[in-house]
Structure formats: C-alpha cells, structure tokens
Design a protein around this motif. Structure first.
Motif, mmCIF file in Angstrom:
data_model
loop_
_atom_site.group_PDB
_atom_site.id
_atom_site.type_symbol
_atom_site.label_atom_id
_atom_site.label_comp_id
_atom_site.label_asym_id
_atom_site.label_seq_id
_atom_site.Cartn_x
_atom_site.Cartn_y
_atom_site.Cartn_z
ATOM 1 N N ARG A 1 0.834 -1.216 0.000
ATOM 2 C CA ARG A 1 0.000 0.000 0.000
ATOM 3 C C ARG A 1 0.860 1.253 0.000
ATOM 4 O O ARG A 1 0.548 2.227 -0.676
ATOM 5 N N LYS A 2 1.928 1.255 0.776
ATOM 6 C CA LYS A 2 2.828 2.406 0.804
ATOM 7 C C LYS A 2 3.466 2.616 -0.567
ATOM 8 O O LYS A 2 3.563 3.741 -1.063
ATOM 9 N N PHE A 3 3.916 1.520 -1.160
ATOM 10 C CA PHE A 3 4.529 1.609 -2.484
ATOM 11 C C PHE A 3 3.529 2.112 -3.520
ATOM 12 O O PHE A 3 3.843 2.966 -4.347
ATOM 13 N N ALA A 4 2.302 1.611 -3.452
ATOM 14 C CA ALA A 4 1.261 2.051 -4.392
ATOM 15 C C ALA A 4 0.968 3.532 -4.216
ATOM 16 O O ALA A 4 0.773 4.259 -5.194
ATOM 17 N N HIS A 5 0.944 3.987 -2.980
ATOM 18 C CA HIS A 5 0.683 5.409 -2.718
ATOM 19 C C HIS A 5 1.812 6.283 -3.265
ATOM 20 O O HIS A 5 1.557 7.314 -3.896
ATOM 21 N N VAL A 6 3.051 5.877 -3.046
ATOM 22 C CA VAL A 6 4.193 6.636 -3.577
ATOM 23 C C VAL A 6 4.166 6.621 -5.105
ATOM 24 O O VAL A 6 4.415 7.644 -5.752
ATOM 25 N N LEU A 7 3.857 5.485 -5.681
ATOM 26 C CA LEU A 7 3.778 5.383 -7.144
ATOM 27 C C LEU A 7 2.684 6.299 -7.692
ATOM 28 O O LEU A 7 2.887 6.994 -8.705
ATOM 29 N N GLU A 8 1.554 6.342 -7.021
ATOM 30 C CA GLU A 8 0.465 7.231 -7.435
ATOM 31 C C GLU A 8 0.902 8.695 -7.362
ATOM 32 O O GLU A 8 0.660 9.480 -8.274
ATOM 33 N N MET B 1 8.247 23.051 -14.985
ATOM 34 C CA MET B 1 8.045 21.620 -14.771
ATOM 35 C C MET B 1 8.224 21.252 -13.304
ATOM 36 O O MET B 1 7.440 20.471 -12.749
ATOM 37 N N LEU B 2 9.226 21.824 -12.658
ATOM 38 C CA LEU B 2 9.471 21.544 -11.250
ATOM 39 C C LEU B 2 8.315 22.061 -10.391
ATOM 40 O O LEU B 2 7.846 21.362 -9.481
ATOM 41 N N GLY B 3 7.842 23.265 -10.690
ATOM 42 C CA GLY B 3 6.700 23.805 -9.960
ATOM 43 C C GLY B 3 5.469 22.925 -10.101
ATOM 44 O O GLY B 3 4.757 22.668 -9.132
ATOM 45 N N GLY B 4 5.211 22.451 -11.318
ATOM 46 C CA GLY B 4 4.076 21.566 -11.542
ATOM 47 C C GLY B 4 4.220 20.242 -10.813
ATOM 48 O O GLY B 4 3.263 19.732 -10.223
ATOM 49 N N ALA B 5 5.426 19.681 -10.845
ATOM 50 C CA ALA B 5 5.655 18.401 -10.172
ATOM 51 C C ALA B 5 5.442 18.524 -8.668
ATOM 52 O O ALA B 5 4.761 17.700 -8.060
ATOM 53 N N VAL B 6 5.986 19.576 -8.065
ATOM 54 C CA VAL B 6 5.841 19.769 -6.619
ATOM 55 C C VAL B 6 4.384 20.050 -6.263
ATOM 56 O O VAL B 6 3.835 19.475 -5.319
ATOM 57 N N GLY B 7 3.744 20.928 -7.039
ATOM 58 C CA GLY B 7 2.353 21.271 -6.756
ATOM 59 C C GLY B 7 1.427 20.078 -6.861
ATOM 60 O O GLY B 7 0.600 19.840 -5.974
ATOM 61 N N PHE B 8 1.561 19.304 -7.920
ATOM 62 C CA PHE B 8 0.673 18.151 -8.097
ATOM 63 C C PHE B 8 1.016 17.041 -7.096
ATOM 64 O O PHE B 8 0.131 16.334 -6.634
ATOM 65 N N TYR B 9 2.292 16.874 -6.746
ATOM 66 C CA TYR B 9 2.681 15.855 -5.778
ATOM 67 C C TYR B 9 2.102 16.172 -4.398
ATOM 68 O O TYR B 9 1.537 15.308 -3.733
ATOM 69 N N LEU B 10 2.239 17.413 -3.968
ATOM 70 C CA LEU B 10 1.781 17.797 -2.627
ATOM 71 C C LEU B 10 0.296 18.110 -2.562
ATOM 72 O O LEU B 10 -0.362 17.810 -1.578
#
Length: 143
Positions: free
Chosen positions: A6-13, A49-58
């Motif tokens: 579950r942890k791995f799936a969450h990180v992958l998501e 790209m970095l801003g988008g990655a951080v924003g969508f990740y968090l």
C-alpha cells in the motif's frame, strides 16, 4: 497499519501525479515561451516543470482534517460547518492549474496565436494554481 504494498502504491500514485504536473508545466511553458521571447530558455521550462511536479505531488492528495465526534454529537471544537482550508486550496489550485494546462494544449494543438493578455492570464492561472496546491499540501501535512 499500512502494508509495504500500500505504501509503495501510494508513492507510485504520487509520482504519477508529479509527472502529470511536470508535463502540464511543460505545455504552459511552451505556450508562454512562444509568446514572450525572454522566457524562451531551458531554465524557464525546468522551473515550470518543477513547480508543476511539486504542486501536483503535494496538493492533489492532501490528508483530510481529522473528524472527532464524542457521544454521537460534534463538539464545539470540531470543524463541522467550517471550511477545510487545505482541501479548498487544493481544489481551486488543481482546477486553475489543470485549466491553464488544458488551454495551453488547446492553443498549441490548434495553432492559434492568442493575444499576449491571454497568454499572461494562462501563465498567471498556472502559477497561482500550483502555488495554491503547494501551500495546501504543506498545510495539510503539518497539522
């Protein structure tokens, strides 16, 4: 307790969301870069790209506010009837960022040449949306 799978799936998501954010940032940067000569460089592309990655990740998968009910009735300190600020910021930020990316892709694919004001509005929508997502994710994880 969460299992390793579950942890791995969450990180992958979450990594998938970060990649979607980075791709969206790339489209917005490509549109803005074609209209504003000063922003036609690799540093601007990477920043978007970095801003988008951080924003969508968090910001897309924020932990909800804990709900506490004592003896079947919400207590006075509960959040019932109040706005969950991170959830609201995440929702509005995701909408703004996604709409800006969608508009950018539409303009690029349809080969339109929008007025510079529209380009700046798309850029502003993207920046405000990603900032809202990042702030929402940070607030939700700190509480």
């Amino acid at each position: 307790m969460r299992t390793r799978v579950r942890k791995f799936a969450h990180v992958l998501e979450r990594l998938g969301l970060a990649m979607a954010g980075a791709a969206s940032g790339l489209f917005v940067a490509a549109l803005v870069g074609t209209s504003v000569a000063a922003l036609t460089n690799q540093a601007f592309l990477l920043l978007m790209m970095l801003g988008g990655a951080v924003g969508f990740y968090l910001g897309i998968d924020t932990p909800p506010l804990p709900f506490k009910v004592i003896s079947g009735q919400p207590s006075a300190g509960d959040w019932v009837g109040k706005i969950d600020t991170p959830e609201f910021l995440s929702a509005v930020g995701t909408f703004l960022a996604a709409f800006s990316a969608f508009a950018s892709v539409g303009v690029i694919v349809l080969r339109h040449d929008p007025h510079i004001a529209w380009t700046w509005m798309i850029m502003a929508g993207w920046c405000v949306g990603v900032t809202m997502q990042t702030v929402a994710g940070t607030i939700a994880r700190r509480r």
